[in-house]
Motif scaffolding. Structure first.
Motif, short mmCIF file in Angstrom:
data_model
loop_
_atom_site.label_atom_id
_atom_site.label_comp_id
_atom_site.label_asym_id
_atom_site.label_seq_id
_atom_site.Cartn_x
_atom_site.Cartn_y
_atom_site.Cartn_z
N UNK A 237 0.69 -1.14 0.05
CA UNK A 237 -0.02 0.23 -0.08
C UNK A 237 0.78 1.31 0.04
N UNK A 238 1.86 1.25 0.65
CA UNK A 238 2.78 2.47 0.79
C UNK A 238 3.15 2.68 -0.74
N UNK A 239 3.26 1.87 -1.86
CA UNK A 239 3.87 2.28 -2.99
C UNK A 239 2.64 2.85 -3.84
N UNK A 240 1.72 2.99 -3.28
CA UNK A 240 0.52 3.75 -4.01
C UNK A 240 0.43 5.17 -3.36
N UNK A 241 1.12 5.59 -2.39
CA UNK A 241 0.90 6.82 -1.65
C UNK A 241 2.12 7.65 -2.06
N UNK A 242 1.78 8.95 -2.13
CA UNK A 242 2.72 10.02 -2.31
C UNK A 242 2.25 11.23 -1.28
N UNK A 243 3.52 11.94 -1.13
CA UNK A 243 3.37 13.00 0.02
C UNK A 243 2.94 14.41 -0.82
N UNK A 244 2.95 14.27 -1.94
CA UNK A 244 2.48 15.61 -2.64
C UNK A 244 2.59 15.50 -4.09
N UNK A 245 1.97 16.48 -4.85
CA UNK A 245 1.78 16.74 -6.07
C UNK A 245 3.17 16.65 -6.78
N UNK A 246 4.27 17.32 -6.31
CA UNK A 246 5.72 17.27 -6.98
C UNK A 246 6.26 15.65 -6.77
N UNK A 247 5.97 15.10 -5.61
CA UNK A 247 6.40 13.89 -5.40
C UNK A 247 5.89 12.81 -6.37
N UNK A 248 4.59 12.95 -6.71
CA UNK A 248 4.04 12.15 -7.64
C UNK A 248 4.36 12.56 -9.15
N UNK A 249 4.52 13.73 -9.46
CA UNK A 249 4.89 14.38 -10.77
C UNK A 249 6.40 13.63 -11.11
N UNK A 250 7.43 13.65 -9.97
CA UNK A 250 8.62 13.22 -10.25
C UNK A 250 8.54 11.58 -10.44
N UNK A 251 7.92 10.94 -9.67
CA UNK A 251 7.73 9.54 -10.03
C UNK A 251 7.08 9.33 -11.25
N UNK A 252 5.86 9.91 -11.50
CA UNK A 252 5.15 9.71 -12.53
C UNK A 252 5.91 9.81 -13.97
N UNK A 253 6.86 10.80 -13.99
CA UNK A 253 7.61 10.99 -15.21
C UNK A 253 8.57 9.61 -15.54
N UNK A 254 9.13 9.07 -14.39
CA UNK A 254 9.93 7.94 -14.54
C UNK A 254 9.30 6.63 -14.68
N UNK A 255 7.93 6.73 -14.15
CA UNK A 255 7.07 5.42 -14.23
C UNK A 255 6.68 5.47 -15.76
N UNK A 256 6.59 6.34 -16.44
CA UNK A 256 5.97 6.58 -17.96
C UNK A 256 6.94 6.01 -18.54
N UNK A 257 8.32 6.76 -18.53
CA UNK A 257 9.20 6.52 -19.17
C UNK A 257 9.90 4.97 -19.25
N UNK A 258 10.16 4.48 -18.09
CA UNK A 258 10.48 3.19 -18.00
C UNK A 258 9.11 2.11 -17.97
N UNK A 259 8.08 2.54 -17.29
CA UNK A 259 7.08 1.59 -17.41
C UNK A 259 6.55 1.34 -18.85
N UNK A 260 6.44 2.06 -19.68
CA UNK A 260 6.02 1.87 -21.05
C UNK A 260 6.99 0.99 -21.87
N UNK A 261 8.38 1.21 -21.49
CA UNK A 261 9.20 0.41 -22.12
C UNK A 261 9.44 -1.08 -21.61
N UNK A 262 9.13 -1.33 -20.51
CA UNK A 262 9.11 -2.34 -19.70
C UNK A 262 7.99 -2.98 -20.25
#
Length: 371
Positions: A237-262
């Motif tokens: 459950x901790x992996x789906x929580x973020x401390x704020x918008x900037x925290x989510x945006x930073x992780x979201x960019x990397x998730x999109x970039x490497x998630x789509x390739x994976x």
């Protein structure tokens, strides 16, 4: 039997990331079929050819390969490689230890047995003789007998019964490319977008209902809660929580970039396995090494970086779209940057990255092993 061996080789090598080349005939599969496959695994470009020892003049094939390899050496930058390893496998029924009545086969056997391994600059041409009857591989003078996973595939090809198909080599290759992908591997990235949406929705709910601190306290990873109270659900459950918008945006960019390739490289189910294993690996190491509550998808995301790194190492830039060294650099920057930033779960990143490497190797091994 030669044609069935070619069919098996074609399917297995494509599953290993090789491509069928149109340099040789790609028409109907038969006893005269000569096959050439290639794979760019930076910094090496691999070239594999299969020849029927009873039908092919290996001396003429050697002349052809010499010219072809010289052409490749001049264009290695196109494949992002610096050297060529070419392997010619002559397939025949006999070995030199047996009496051979067929003159063509005898010539082929002698040719391979007496072929000395002499590197030509950054080009290495290796010769193997694959015996159908003795089910063994014999090499000439100083010839290496281990290249990638090819020896295992070659021996498996003469041990398994294959039903020959009356189709072209190109059609067999096309089918093999489809079969080598996982059932639901496709050209869309729905799983990555699903993960992004789930993380975004949870963050919006936390902010809208003003539950951010409460949810982080209830569902974040924390050593005492996990190991003393047995609240193991926090590891996920901790992996789906973020401390704020900037925290989510930073992780979201990397998730999109490497998630789509994976997702495109491994398929949806295998990506999901890697993602979950990486999330658990990051959360466990974080809980062991930290005393504070930690949240965020970065552990799972570093696992995806590891997955792309593993695939790039095995298959080269062509399949990934990024240079292997570039991915190593991105991973190193991401990992070491955490040492100099406050409120960054460095141990979660390390745990996720290592878990991603291990799980990626595992799912690729399952994919490549002959059934």
């Amino acid at each position: 039997m030669y044609s069935s061996i070619v069919q098996y080789f074609l399917k297995e090598l494509i599953a290993e990331g090789f491509y069928l080349s149109s340099v040789l005939d790609t028409g109907e599969l038969n006893e005269n079929s000569n096959v050439l496959l290639w794979k760019d695994e930076s910094p090496v470009l691999y070239i594999i050819t299969l020849q029927n020892a009873e039908k092919t003049d290996l001396k003429a094939h050697e002349t052809f390969m010499k010219g072809y390899l010289q052409h490749l050496q001049k264009n290695l930058s196109h494949y992002h490689c610096t050297s060529v390893i070419a392997l010619t496998i002559a397939v025949g029924e006999f070995t030199k230890q047996q009496s051979v009545d067929n003159t063509a086969v005898q010539k082929a056997v002698d040719f391979v047995y007496n072929k000395e391994f002499i590197p030509d600059g950054n080009c290495f041409h290796v010769w193997w003789y694959l015996s159908e009857k003795r089910k063994t591989i014999v090499t000439g003078k100083n010839q290496p007998d281990h290249i990638l996973n090819l020896k295992k595939i070659a021996l498996s090809a003469v041990m398994q019964e294959q039903k020959q198909e009356d189709v072209s080599l190109r059609e067999i290759a096309y089918r093999a490319e489809k079969e080598s992908a996982f059932e639901i591997k496709s050209d869309n990235t729905a799983l990555t977008w699903f993960l992004l949406v789930i993380n975004a929705v949870i963050l919006l709910l936390m902010l809208f209902f003003e539950k951010k601190e409460e949810w982080i306290f209830l569902f974040g990873t924390q050593k005492y809660a996990v190991f003393e109270l047995g609240q193991y659900y926090r590891l996920i459950t901790s992996c789906f929580l973020h401390t704020g918008i900037m925290h989510f945006v930073q992780n979201g960019i990397y998730l999109y970039f490497f998630g789509t390739r994976t997702e495109l490289l491994y398929g949806k189910i295998k990506m999901l396995i890697i993602y979950i294993v990486s999330a658990l690996g990051g959360s466990v190491l974080s809980a062991v090494c930290n005393d504070v509550i930690s949240v965020g998808a970065s552990g799972a995301i570093f696992g995806l970086i590891g997955a792309v790194l593993v695939y790039s190492r095995q298959n080269g830039k062509r399949n990934v779209g990024i240079q292997y060294t570039t991915i190593v650099l991105l991973a190193a920057i991401g990992l070491f940057a955490g040492l100099f930033q406050e409120n960054v779960d460095y141990f979660g990143h390390i745990g996720g990255f290592v878990a991603g490497l291990i799980s990626s190797f595992a799912v690729l091994k399952i994919k490549n092993n002959p059934q």
